[in-house]
Design a protein around this motif. Sequence first.
Motif, short mmCIF file in Angstrom:
data_model
loop_
_atom_site.label_atom_id
_atom_site.label_comp_id
_atom_site.label_asym_id
_atom_site.label_seq_id
_atom_site.Cartn_x
_atom_site.Cartn_y
_atom_site.Cartn_z
N VAL A 30 -3.59 -3.15 -6.22
CA VAL A 30 -3.10 -3.85 -6.92
C VAL A 30 -3.66 -3.94 -7.88
O VAL A 30 -2.67 -3.91 -8.93
CB VAL A 30 -2.75 -5.00 -6.66
CG1 VAL A 30 -2.07 -6.12 -7.39
CG2 VAL A 30 -3.03 -5.61 -5.09
N THR A 31 -4.97 -3.21 -8.91
CA THR A 31 -4.85 -3.00 -10.33
C THR A 31 -4.35 -1.72 -10.62
O THR A 31 -3.75 -1.49 -11.44
CB THR A 31 -6.20 -3.16 -10.51
OG1 THR A 31 -6.63 -2.03 -9.58
CG2 THR A 31 -7.24 -4.24 -9.91
N ARG A 33 -1.75 -0.30 -9.32
CA ARG A 33 -0.60 -0.36 -9.77
C ARG A 33 -0.15 -1.47 -11.07
O ARG A 33 0.88 -0.99 -11.55
CB ARG A 33 0.05 -1.73 -8.46
CG ARG A 33 0.18 -0.20 -7.20
CD ARG A 33 0.60 -1.13 -6.11
NE ARG A 33 0.74 0.11 -5.48
CZ ARG A 33 0.80 -0.47 -3.87
NH1 ARG A 33 0.09 -1.84 -3.32
NH2 ARG A 33 -0.01 0.68 -2.84
N VAL A 34 -0.79 -2.25 -11.20
CA VAL A 34 0.19 -3.07 -12.03
C VAL A 34 -0.83 -1.93 -13.67
O VAL A 34 -0.18 -2.39 -14.71
CB VAL A 34 -1.59 -4.48 -12.98
CG1 VAL A 34 -1.58 -5.02 -13.74
CG2 VAL A 34 -0.83 -5.51 -11.26
N LEU A 37 2.00 0.26 -14.07
CA LEU A 37 3.89 -0.73 -14.35
C LEU A 37 3.45 -0.97 -16.33
O LEU A 37 4.28 -0.74 -16.84
CB LEU A 37 4.00 -1.76 -14.00
CG LEU A 37 4.26 -1.81 -12.92
CD1 LEU A 37 3.52 -3.11 -11.84
CD2 LEU A 37 5.57 -1.45 -12.80
N ASP A 38 1.94 -0.90 -16.43
CA ASP A 38 2.19 -1.16 -17.65
C ASP A 38 2.11 -0.08 -18.68
O ASP A 38 2.73 0.05 -19.45
CB ASP A 38 0.26 -2.03 -17.88
CG ASP A 38 0.03 -1.86 -19.88
OD1 ASP A 38 0.81 -2.89 -19.99
OD2 ASP A 38 -0.95 -1.43 -20.14
N ALA A 74 4.09 -9.57 -19.11
CA ALA A 74 4.07 -8.87 -18.39
C ALA A 74 2.99 -9.05 -17.28
O ALA A 74 2.29 -8.52 -16.17
CB ALA A 74 5.24 -8.07 -17.78
N THR A 75 2.40 -7.66 -18.34
CA THR A 75 1.14 -7.45 -18.25
C THR A 75 -0.23 -8.55 -17.75
O THR A 75 -0.55 -8.43 -16.93
CB THR A 75 0.12 -6.06 -19.21
OG1 THR A 75 1.26 -5.47 -19.29
CG2 THR A 75 -1.00 -5.38 -18.39
N PHE A 78 -0.12 -10.22 -14.21
CA PHE A 78 0.43 -10.01 -14.15
C PHE A 78 -1.49 -9.85 -13.33
O PHE A 78 -1.74 -9.90 -12.26
CB PHE A 78 0.38 -8.31 -13.82
CG PHE A 78 1.90 -8.09 -13.21
CD1 PHE A 78 2.11 -9.09 -12.37
CD2 PHE A 78 2.42 -7.00 -14.13
CE1 PHE A 78 3.85 -8.20 -11.77
CE2 PHE A 78 4.03 -6.86 -13.33
CZ PHE A 78 4.07 -7.48 -12.58
N PHE A 81 -2.34 -13.22 -11.91
CA PHE A 81 -2.11 -13.02 -10.95
C PHE A 81 -3.20 -12.74 -9.97
O PHE A 81 -4.46 -13.26 -9.15
CB PHE A 81 -1.12 -12.68 -9.98
CG PHE A 81 -0.70 -12.79 -9.55
CD1 PHE A 81 0.02 -14.18 -8.12
CD2 PHE A 81 -0.56 -11.38 -8.22
CE1 PHE A 81 -0.02 -13.67 -7.05
CE2 PHE A 81 -0.35 -11.32 -7.32
CZ PHE A 81 -0.35 -12.47 -6.62
N ILE A 82 -3.83 -11.77 -10.55
CA ILE A 82 -4.60 -10.55 -9.38
C ILE A 82 -6.39 -11.24 -9.50
O ILE A 82 -7.05 -11.44 -8.84
CB ILE A 82 -5.25 -9.35 -10.39
CG1 ILE A 82 -3.75 -8.12 -10.30
CG2 ILE A 82 -6.07 -8.74 -10.10
CD1 ILE A 82 -4.39 -7.42 -10.43
N ILE A 87 -0.64 -18.19 -11.34
CA ILE A 87 -0.35 -17.60 -12.41
C ILE A 87 0.36 -18.83 -13.36
O ILE A 87 -0.12 -19.30 -14.40
CB ILE A 87 1.46 -16.81 -12.71
CG1 ILE A 87 1.46 -15.86 -12.11
CG2 ILE A 87 1.82 -17.01 -14.70
CD1 ILE A 87 2.73 -14.72 -12.32
#
Length: 89
Positions: A30-31, A33-34, A37-38, A74-75, A78, A81-82, A87
């Motif tokens: 997941v990290t 992917r984040v 996305l950033d 958003a970053t 995320f 959330f991780i 959140i």
Amino acid sequence: MIAYALIFAFACYCAALLFNLYRVVKAPGVTDRVLALDTMAINAIALIVLFGIYEGTALFFEASILYAMTGFVATVAFAKFILRGDIIE
């Protein structure tokens, strides 16, 4: 001459967006992917700025600033959330 440089920069940033999209889909965690996305948000900001240079208007620069602020929030969301799994506390 600047037109050729802008076309080359557009091509490079579009290729970077495609590579980041591949990383979002095929990342092991997941990290990763984040982070992808950033990086996609940063590349999108660069494309907006390049398009503003190409068009010769300041409106796209203001849009890129708004997109940068949204991408940062958003970053952070995320990442929170991780770390915590939630959140809003």
